[in-house]
Write a protein that holds these residues in place. Structure first.
Motif, mmCIF file in Angstrom:
data_model
loop_
_atom_site.group_PDB
_atom_site.id
_atom_site.type_symbol
_atom_site.label_atom_id
_atom_site.label_comp_id
_atom_site.label_asym_id
_atom_site.label_seq_id
_atom_site.Cartn_x
_atom_site.Cartn_y
_atom_site.Cartn_z
ATOM 1 N N UNK A 190 0.857 -1.178 0.000
ATOM 2 C CA UNK A 190 0.000 0.000 0.000
ATOM 3 C C UNK A 190 0.897 1.234 0.000
ATOM 4 N N UNK A 191 0.575 2.219 -0.853
ATOM 5 C CA UNK A 191 1.428 3.383 -1.003
ATOM 6 C C UNK A 191 0.620 4.568 -1.502
ATOM 7 N N UNK A 192 1.290 5.722 -1.581
ATOM 8 C CA UNK A 192 0.688 6.937 -2.146
ATOM 9 C C UNK A 192 1.806 7.909 -2.488
ATOM 10 N N UNK A 193 1.469 9.169 -2.731
ATOM 11 C CA UNK A 193 2.434 10.132 -3.267
ATOM 12 C C UNK A 193 3.128 10.891 -2.132
ATOM 13 N N UNK A 194 4.125 10.266 -1.532
ATOM 14 C CA UNK A 194 4.881 10.870 -0.436
ATOM 15 C C UNK A 194 6.367 10.551 -0.633
ATOM 16 N N UNK A 195 7.214 11.176 0.195
ATOM 17 C CA UNK A 195 8.658 10.878 0.221
ATOM 18 C C UNK A 195 9.299 11.052 -1.146
ATOM 19 N N UNK A 196 8.918 12.122 -1.854
ATOM 20 C CA UNK A 196 9.431 12.343 -3.218
ATOM 21 C C UNK A 196 9.176 11.130 -4.117
ATOM 22 N N UNK A 197 8.100 10.408 -3.815
ATOM 23 C CA UNK A 197 7.659 9.234 -4.575
ATOM 24 C C UNK A 197 8.565 8.020 -4.402
ATOM 25 N N UNK A 198 9.523 8.086 -3.501
ATOM 26 C CA UNK A 198 10.421 6.942 -3.308
ATOM 27 C C UNK A 198 9.643 5.691 -2.915
ATOM 28 N N UNK A 199 8.684 5.839 -1.992
ATOM 29 C CA UNK A 199 7.930 4.673 -1.542
ATOM 30 C C UNK A 199 7.192 4.024 -2.704
ATOM 31 N N UNK A 200 6.570 4.837 -3.553
ATOM 32 C CA UNK A 200 5.839 4.314 -4.709
ATOM 33 C C UNK A 200 6.788 3.706 -5.728
ATOM 34 N N UNK A 201 7.881 4.397 -6.031
ATOM 35 C CA UNK A 201 8.823 3.891 -7.032
ATOM 36 C C UNK A 201 9.422 2.544 -6.624
ATOM 37 N N UNK A 202 9.867 2.449 -5.368
ATOM 38 C CA UNK A 202 10.521 1.211 -4.936
ATOM 39 C C UNK A 202 9.525 0.053 -4.855
ATOM 40 N N UNK A 203 8.303 0.337 -4.408
ATOM 41 C CA UNK A 203 7.304 -0.727 -4.325
ATOM 42 C C UNK A 203 6.845 -1.160 -5.713
ATOM 43 N N UNK A 204 6.769 -0.221 -6.651
ATOM 44 C CA UNK A 204 6.392 -0.590 -8.020
ATOM 45 C C UNK A 204 7.425 -1.532 -8.631
ATOM 46 N N UNK A 205 8.703 -1.218 -8.453
ATOM 47 C CA UNK A 205 9.746 -2.089 -9.007
ATOM 48 C C UNK A 205 9.713 -3.464 -8.341
ATOM 49 N N UNK A 206 9.536 -3.490 -7.032
ATOM 50 C CA UNK A 206 9.431 -4.776 -6.338
ATOM 51 C C UNK A 206 8.267 -5.594 -6.885
ATOM 52 N N UNK A 207 7.124 -4.944 -7.035
ATOM 53 C CA UNK A 207 5.932 -5.652 -7.503
ATOM 54 C C UNK A 207 6.141 -6.210 -8.902
ATOM 55 N N UNK A 208 6.704 -5.394 -9.787
ATOM 56 C CA UNK A 208 6.882 -5.807 -11.185
ATOM 57 C C UNK A 208 7.884 -6.943 -11.312
ATOM 58 N N UNK A 209 8.922 -6.941 -10.483
ATOM 59 C CA UNK A 209 9.996 -7.929 -10.647
ATOM 60 C C UNK A 209 9.972 -9.028 -9.575
ATOM 61 N N UNK A 210 8.902 -9.090 -8.801
ATOM 62 C CA UNK A 210 8.676 -10.250 -7.943
ATOM 63 C C UNK A 210 8.018 -11.339 -8.780
ATOM 64 N N UNK A 211 8.570 -12.534 -8.744
ATOM 65 C CA UNK A 211 7.991 -13.637 -9.516
ATOM 66 C C UNK A 211 6.657 -14.045 -8.896
ATOM 67 N N UNK A 212 5.626 -14.090 -9.718
ATOM 68 C CA UNK A 212 4.301 -14.438 -9.235
ATOM 69 C C UNK A 212 3.417 -13.215 -9.114
ATOM 70 N N UNK A 213 2.279 -13.383 -8.464
ATOM 71 C CA UNK A 213 1.286 -12.319 -8.386
ATOM 72 C C UNK A 213 1.702 -11.233 -7.401
ATOM 73 N N UNK A 214 1.376 -9.988 -7.756
ATOM 74 C CA UNK A 214 1.646 -8.851 -6.884
ATOM 75 C C UNK A 214 0.476 -7.878 -6.972
ATOM 76 N N UNK A 215 0.278 -7.146 -5.887
ATOM 77 C CA UNK A 215 -0.835 -6.185 -5.822
ATOM 78 C C UNK A 215 -0.353 -4.902 -5.177
ATOM 79 N N UNK A 216 -0.638 -3.782 -5.838
ATOM 80 C CA UNK A 216 -0.329 -2.453 -5.299
ATOM 81 C C UNK A 216 -1.627 -1.682 -5.127
ATOM 82 N N UNK A 217 -1.853 -1.161 -3.936
ATOM 83 C CA UNK A 217 -2.997 -0.295 -3.701
ATOM 84 C C UNK A 217 -2.467 1.123 -3.498
#
Length: 310
Positions: A190-217
């Motif tokens: 779970x994330x939103x637009x804070x910390x100069x978007x670092x939280x969103x950017x890092x979680x997006x990359x994790x989600x995309x490159x984690x093998x298997x299903x991922x969900x971002x809210x």
């Protein structure tokens, strides 16, 4: 590789300007920054549930998407993406596809929490190698700001109008991030637009490159539906995080991790006050309604800390 804000922001945009989303729309901010999680050499297949994002970014024969794009009905974005991902794996195994493709679905809360939940749940349970991204703006904004199960308690919408007989939506919002975590998939966040978007950017990359299903809210404020001063979107997001209305956390292979704990947890009034959808709560005699919202926020926050053994 260590996170580098400058390098991340200098990546080529995969959602082009010229779409017809509202100025300051949280959905397009979410999309642009989630797609920055893609490595530049990789291609993506995007599926998108009907909603604000789809109808305003893909007007046949024109599209704002630079990657392959599939428009889906409200209810089947998860099913479509999982089907395409399965076909890709089969073709890759036969040597008919050489390039690396990533599979990403975008849906609003109406098409995710409600109408599209069945196909989303199925795709997650089957553990397809895909990411489902919900841009949560807390109502059916595309069709006139009707309440969804993501709408917060006592919010004013066109189907939960405030007046002498109603204080807005009477139910608590659904905790979809927790529901998806119960599917036991590899990555949920779970994330939103804070910390100069670092939280969103890092979680997006994790989600995309984690093998298997991922969900971002992703909490993606809507200036029309929430009725705040449009340039204040980042302040609204920060208040959501600092009041613990929208905590930042992730669940990695079943392990709950809280990513941010406010040094000083702010009262929920600070998040509610700038939004016109909660204006009625600040009239005399409505103090008990705010107290109920605060109690629910406190309960959920303590529950999250306990899950994370914090």
């Amino acid at each position: 590789m260590a996170y580098n804000l400058k390098q991340t922001l200098n990546k080529e945009e995969r959602l082009s300007p010229g779409h017809r989303m509202c100025a300051g729309c949280g959905a397009t901010i979410a999309v642009r920054n989630v797609l920055r999680g893609l490595h530049e050499e990789d291609e993506a297949v995007i599926t998108c549930a009907t909603g604000c994002l789809e109808v305003s970014s893909f007007m046949y024969p024109y599209t704002a998407w630079k990657d392959s794009f599939i428009h889906n009905a409200f209810e089947n974005a998860g099913a479509t993406c999982s089907g395409v991902e399965a076909a890709y794996r089969a073709l890759k195994k036969k040597g008919k596809v050489k390039n690396t493709h990533k599979f990403i679905t975008f849906g609003g809360d109406g098409g995710t929490y409600d109408i599209g939940f069945q196909s989303l749940s199925g795709a997650m349970e089957r553990n397809h190698d895909m990411v489902y991204v919900c841009y949560d703006n807390g109502a059916y904004m595309n069709t006139g700001i009707q309440r969804s199960s993501a709408t917060p308690m006592y919010a004013d919408t066109t189907t939960t109008p405030v007046g002498s007989e109603s204080d807005g939506k009477t139910q608590n919002r659904k905790d979809l991030t927790q529901v998806i975590a119960a599917h036991n998939i590899p990555y949920v966040a779970q994330t939103t637009f804070v910390q100069n978007f670092k939280d969103l950017h890092t979680k997006a990359e994790k989600a995309i490159y984690t093998e298997g299903a991922a969900f971002l809210n992703v909490m993606a404020p809507c200036p029309r539906g929430w009725r705040y001063n449009t340039p204040d979107i980042l302040e609204i997001c920060q208040l959501a995080v600092d009041t613990c209305f929208w905590p930042l956390f992730e669940v990695i292979d079943g392990k709950w991790i809280v990513n941010y704990v406010p040094k000083k947890k702010l009262p929920i009034e600070d998040f509610l006050r700038p939004q016109g959808r909660f204006k009625h709560l600040f009239k005399p005699g409505k103090e008990e309604l705010i107290a109920r919202i605060q109690a629910e926020v406190d309960r959920k926050w303590e529950e999250l800390l306990a899950r994370a053994n914090y």
